[in-house]
Design an enzyme around this catalytic site. Structure first.
Site, PDB file in Angstrom:
ATOM      1  N   ASN A   1       0.879  -1.182   0.000  1.00 27.00           N
ATOM      2  CA  ASN A   1       0.000   0.000   0.000  1.00 27.00           C
ATOM      3  C   ASN A   1       0.907   1.220   0.000  1.00 27.00           C
ATOM      4  OD1 ASN A   1      -1.802   2.041   0.452  1.00 27.00           O
ATOM      5  ND2 ASN A   1      -2.378   1.410   2.529  1.00 27.00           N
TER       6      ASN A   1
ATOM      7  N   HIS B   1      -9.850   1.239   4.280  1.00 27.57           N
ATOM      8  CA  HIS B   1      -8.622   1.492   5.044  1.00 27.57           C
ATOM      9  C   HIS B   1      -8.921   2.485   6.173  1.00 27.57           C
ATOM     10  CE1 HIS B   1      -4.612   2.628   6.208  1.00 27.57           C
ATOM     11  NE2 HIS B   1      -4.174   1.566   5.574  1.00 27.57           N
TER      12      HIS B   1
ATOM     13  N   GLU C   1      -7.261   4.806   7.458  1.00 34.95           N
ATOM     14  CA  GLU C   1      -6.889   6.206   7.211  1.00 34.95           C
ATOM     15  C   GLU C   1      -8.005   6.933   6.467  1.00 34.95           C
ATOM     16  OE1 GLU C   1      -3.015   5.726   5.396  1.00 34.95           O
ATOM     17  OE2 GLU C   1      -2.181   5.137   7.330  1.00 34.95           O
TER      18      GLU C   1
ATOM     19  N   GLU D   1      -5.981  -5.340  10.171  1.00 37.40           N
ATOM     20  CA  GLU D   1      -5.066  -4.216  10.399  1.00 37.40           C
ATOM     21  C   GLU D   1      -5.471  -3.496  11.678  1.00 37.40           C
ATOM     22  OE1 GLU D   1      -2.813  -2.703   6.741  1.00 37.40           O
ATOM     23  OE2 GLU D   1      -4.604  -1.511   6.974  1.00 37.40           O
TER      24      GLU D   1
ATOM     25  N   GLY E   1       1.688   2.092  11.028  1.00 41.11           N
ATOM     26  CA  GLY E   1       2.663   3.181  11.017  1.00 41.11           C
ATOM     27  C   GLY E   1       3.271   3.485  12.370  1.00 41.11           C
TER      28      GLY E   1
ATOM     29  N   LYS F   1       0.177   4.231  -0.402  1.00 33.98           N
ATOM     30  CA  LYS F   1      -0.498   5.417   0.151  1.00 33.98           C
ATOM     31  C   LYS F   1      -0.286   6.628  -0.775  1.00 33.98           C
ATOM     32  CE  LYS F   1      -0.079   3.394   4.687  1.00 33.98           C
ATOM     33  NZ  LYS F   1      -0.287   3.563   6.110  1.00 33.98           N
TER      34      LYS F   1
ATOM     35  N   SER G   1       2.708  -2.205  10.474  1.00 35.61           N
ATOM     36  CA  SER G   1       4.137  -2.204  10.819  1.00 35.61           C
ATOM     37  C   SER G   1       4.821  -3.535  10.492  1.00 35.61           C
ATOM     38  CB  SER G   1       4.338  -1.820  12.283  1.00 35.61           C
ATOM     39  OG  SER G   1       3.897  -0.492  12.498  1.00 35.61           O
TER      40      SER G   1
HETATM   41  C1  PEP Z   1      -1.342   0.197   6.032  1.00 30.29           C
HETATM   42  O1  PEP Z   1      -1.592   1.390   6.283  1.00 30.29           O
HETATM   43  O2  PEP Z   1      -2.077  -0.473   5.274  1.00 30.29           O
HETATM   44  C2  PEP Z   1      -0.158  -0.381   6.646  1.00 30.29           C
HETATM   45  C3  PEP Z   1      -0.056  -1.668   6.711  1.00 30.29           C
HETATM   46  O3  PEP Z   1       0.754   0.536   7.089  1.00 30.29           O
HETATM   47  P1  PEP Z   1       2.157   0.278   7.822  1.00 30.29           P
HETATM   48  O4  PEP Z   1       2.750  -0.977   7.236  1.00 30.29           O
HETATM   49  O5  PEP Z   1       2.950   1.483   7.529  1.00 30.29           O
HETATM   50  O6  PEP Z   1       1.844   0.091   9.254  1.00 30.29           O
END
Ligand code: PEP
Length: 257
Positions: free
Chosen positions: A12, A98, A100, A170, A176, A14, A215
Site C-alpha cells: 500500500n 482502510h 486512514e 489491520e 505506522g 499510500k 508495521s
Molecule cells: C497500512 O496502512 O495499510 C499499513 C499496513 O501501514 P504500515 O505498514 O505502515 O503500518
C-alpha cells in the site's frame, strides 16, 4: 491444513511517489521478483500512476491496484473514480475501508460494504481492511468491533461475496507505529475472522485470504508469515523502500498457506 497456496503480499504505497519514483520502483520490482517466485504480489498505488503500472507490470506476475473506489457507477460524483475506470487500467486489487480513510473521511461501514460489492461486481479483488483501535483493544472488544465490520457485508450481500477476496486484519494501533501485533494477537484475530466468514466451518468460502497489516517489515515478517492463519501481508511504510519490499516478498516465499 496446508494447501500449498503461495502467500500474498500487497503493498500500500499510500499518497507517495511520482512519475520518476514509480518508473524506477516498478522496473526494479519487476526485475527483482522473477517469474519463478512462489509468492503473489500486488501493489496499490495512487490513481494517477495506474497507467504507468499497467504499462510496466503487464506480462509480469505482479498485479496492481488502487487504494479506494467509488460506490457509484458513474455520474455527478466529483473526485470519485469508478470501477469501470479501474477496469480500464487493468486493476486487479482494490483496498476498501482502510482506517486512514474511514477515520479522516468518516467513511461508514455501510459505504465500505457497498464499495466491497462494487469491486466484486466488476471482477476485481477487494482488500477489505478491518481492525480495532487502541481503546477498543484495551477494552477487550476487538472481536466485536471486527465482527461488526464484517457482518454488515454479510448481512447485505451474503457470505459468498467473500469468495476470491482478501481481508486484511489491520489493528489501527499497529499502523505506522513500529508496534506490530504479536504473533499470538495476529493468529487469534485472523482465525477469528476466518471463523466468522466461514460461519464456524459450515460454509467454506473459496479462495478467501486473510492477511495481516500494521508495521510489518522484514524483521517481523517470518514470525507472522509462519502462522497458518495468515495468508500474507498488507505492507504500508516498508513497501516504500523497494529493497525492503522485495525482501519481504522473498521471505514470504518460504511459506505456504
Ligand atoms: C497500512 O496502512 O495499510 C499499513 C499496513 O501501514 P504500515 O505498514 O505502515 O503500518
Amino acid at each position: 491444513m496446508n494447501k500449498n497456496i503461495p502467500k500474498i503480499i500487497i503493498g500500500n504505497l499510500k499518497m507517495n511517489g511520482s512519475l520518476a519514483f514509480f518508473d524506477s520502483y516498478l522496473s526494479a520490482l519487476k526485475d527483482g521478483l522473477n517469474n519463478e517466485n512462489k509468492v503473489n504480489v500486488g501493489l496499490c498505488l495512487p490513481y494517477p500512476y495506474l497507467s504507468q503500472a499497467q504499462s510496466i507490470l503487464s506480462g509480469s506476475k505482479i498485479g496492481w491496484g488502487s487504494q479506494n473506489i467509488a460506490k457509484f457507477e458513474n455520474g455527478p460524483h466529483t473526485g470519485e473514480v469508478s470501477a469501470k475506470m479501474l477496469n480500464d487500467f487493468g486493476v486487479q486489487y482494490v483496498i476498501v475501508g482502510h482506517s486512514e480513510r474511514s477515520t479522516a473521511y468518516c467513511e461508514s461501514d455501510e459505504n465500505i460494504a457497498e464499495k466491497f460489492n462494487n469491486v466484486k461486481k466488476h471482477n476485481m479483488t477487494p482488500v477489505l481492511c478491518v481492525g480495532e483501535n487502541l481503546i477498543e483493544r484495551e477494552a477487550g472488544i476487538m472481536e466485536q468491533v471486527v465482527a461488526a465490520q464484517i457482518e454488515i457485508i454479510i448481512k447485505s450481500f451474503g457470505t459468498k461475496i467473500f469468495e476470491n477476496s482478501i481481508v486484511a486484519y489491520e489493528p489501527i494501533w499497529a499502523i505506522g507505529t513500529d508496534m506490530a501485533a504479536s504473533p499470538e494477537q495476529t493468529n487469534h484475530m485472523c482465525s477469528f475472522i476466518r471463523k466468522i466468514i466461514n460461519q464456524d466451518g459450515l460454509n467454506e468460502i473459496n479462495n478467501l485470504k486473510i492477511v495481516y497489516g500494521g508495521s510489518l517489515n522484514s524483521k517481523n515478517a517470518v514470525q507472522l508469515f509462519g502462522l497458518n492463519s495468515v495468508d500474507g501481508g498488507l505492507i504500508g511504510r516498508a513497501s516504500l523502500n523497494i529493497n525492503e519490499f522485495i525482501k519481504i516478498c522473498e521471505l514470504a516465499q518460504s511459506f505456504e498457506t
